[in-house]
Design an enzyme around this catalytic site. Structure first.
Site, PDB file in Angstrom:
ATOM      1  N   ASP A 113      50.479 112.945  45.889  1.00 37.06           N
ATOM      2  CA  ASP A 113      51.123 114.264  45.889  1.00 37.06           C
ATOM      3  C   ASP A 113      52.223 114.310  46.931  1.00 37.06           C
ATOM      4  O   ASP A 113      52.187 113.578  47.926  1.00 37.06           O
ATOM      5  CB  ASP A 113      50.133 115.363  46.295  1.00 37.06           C
ATOM      6  CG  ASP A 113      48.918 115.418  45.409  1.00 37.06           C
ATOM      7  OD1 ASP A 113      49.014 114.981  44.268  1.00 37.06           O
ATOM      8  OD2 ASP A 113      47.881 115.908  45.896  1.00 37.06           O
TER       9      ASP A 113
HETATM   10  N1  URA Z   1      43.997 113.126  45.542  1.00 41.45           N
HETATM   11  C1  URA Z   1      44.789 114.188  45.778  1.00 41.45           C
HETATM   12  O1  URA Z   1      44.349 115.324  45.735  1.00 41.45           O
HETATM   13  N2  URA Z   1      46.084 113.955  46.047  1.00 41.45           N
HETATM   14  C2  URA Z   1      46.617 112.714  46.143  1.00 41.45           C
HETATM   15  O2  URA Z   1      47.801 112.573  46.426  1.00 41.45           O
HETATM   16  C3  URA Z   1      45.764 111.628  45.906  1.00 41.45           C
HETATM   17  C4  URA Z   1      44.464 111.855  45.601  1.00 41.45           C
END
Ligand code: URA
Length: 249
Positions: A113
């Site tokens: 993310d």
């Molecule tokens: N889980 C999440 O919530 N975000 C990420 O970027 C990776 C795993």
């Protein structure tokens, strides 16, 4: 034994993002492309794509970029996105601009993310990408999580049992390992990769992820000397580490 593939020099340089084939011809006309110490005069000549090509060929005195078959580890900083579909700075902006024009193109191996930092792999090798993300491979990804609320103490058991159903998913989660580090932090190791998985897992048990950082994929750790925004090319030993078993969370 399989034969080493060959490619026209102008196509090789164009595929590495140095310009169009016409532009490469102009570069060679002004002796700016050098192979084995001699200017290349015929860019239609074919060259064997052996790993030593970047050491043997220069452009304006600079060693050639790595040939296709590349995998990088990037320390993704907070605030940059993995997807072209989102707005704002992209992880690709952290690489040399010419690399945007490489063919085959570099893609991220899965995603992090925008608000997650840590180890992100990028490759132009489709087969390797699939080997890493294939559900069957279950390559472990470890996240360092800081939480808004204190741990209740049952997280390791809940996540470890598997079977948790996240909202709007149609399949239960695989077992995941959780190791508390303090009353509001821990290490969570996943063997699958679903959208916002870590954040949604903690939300489903009434907590909230404040910061999230991936520090390991398989047995490959984010190198200590790789600061946010920095990257390095992985070698065969690193790639083997991706697929090596890790026994602690
Ligand atoms: N889980 C999440 O919530 N975000 C990420 O970027 C990776 C795993």
């Amino acid at each position: 034994m399989s034969k080493t593939p060959t490619m026209r020099i102008d196509r090789l340089l164009a595929n590495l993002g140095y310009g169009s084939r016409r532009e490469i011809e102009h570069l060679a006309d002004s002796d700016r492309v050098v192979l084995d110490g001699r200017p290349v005069t015929d860019v239609s000549a074919r060259i064997a794509l052996t790993p030593d090509v970047p050491a043997r060929m220069t452009l304006d005195g600079e060693r050639l970029d790595p040939l296709p078959g590349l995998i990088l580890a990037l320390h993704k900083p907070l605030g940059v996105t993995c997807s072209h579909k989102e707005t704002g700075a992209l992880v690709f902006d952290l690489l040399p601009p010419r690399w945007r024009h490489r063919d085959p193109a570099l893609s991220t191996v899965g995603r992090l993310d925008k608000d997650t930092s840590g180890l992100l792999l990028l490759t132009d090798d489709g087969a390797l990408l699939h080997r890493i993300i294939a559900p069957k491979a279950q390559v472990a990804k470890r996240y360092r999580v800081a939480l808004a609320r204190p741990l209740k103490g049952n997280e390791a058991a809940l996540f470890g049992a598997g079977g948790l159903m996240l909202e709007s998913d149609d399949k239960p989660l695989l077992p995941a390992e959780f190791e508390p580090l303090s009353d509001r932090a821990g290490l969570l190791t996943l063997h699958e990769g679903r959208y916002h998985q870590v954040r949604r897992m903690f939300a489903s048990i009434g907590n909230h992820v404040e910061t999230l950082h991936r520090d390991r994929i398989g047995a490959l750790s984010l190198p200590d000397d790789l600061g946010p925004g920095q990257w390095r090319i992985l070698d065969d030993a690193d790639i083997a580490r991706l697929f090596a078993a890790v026994d602690s969370p």
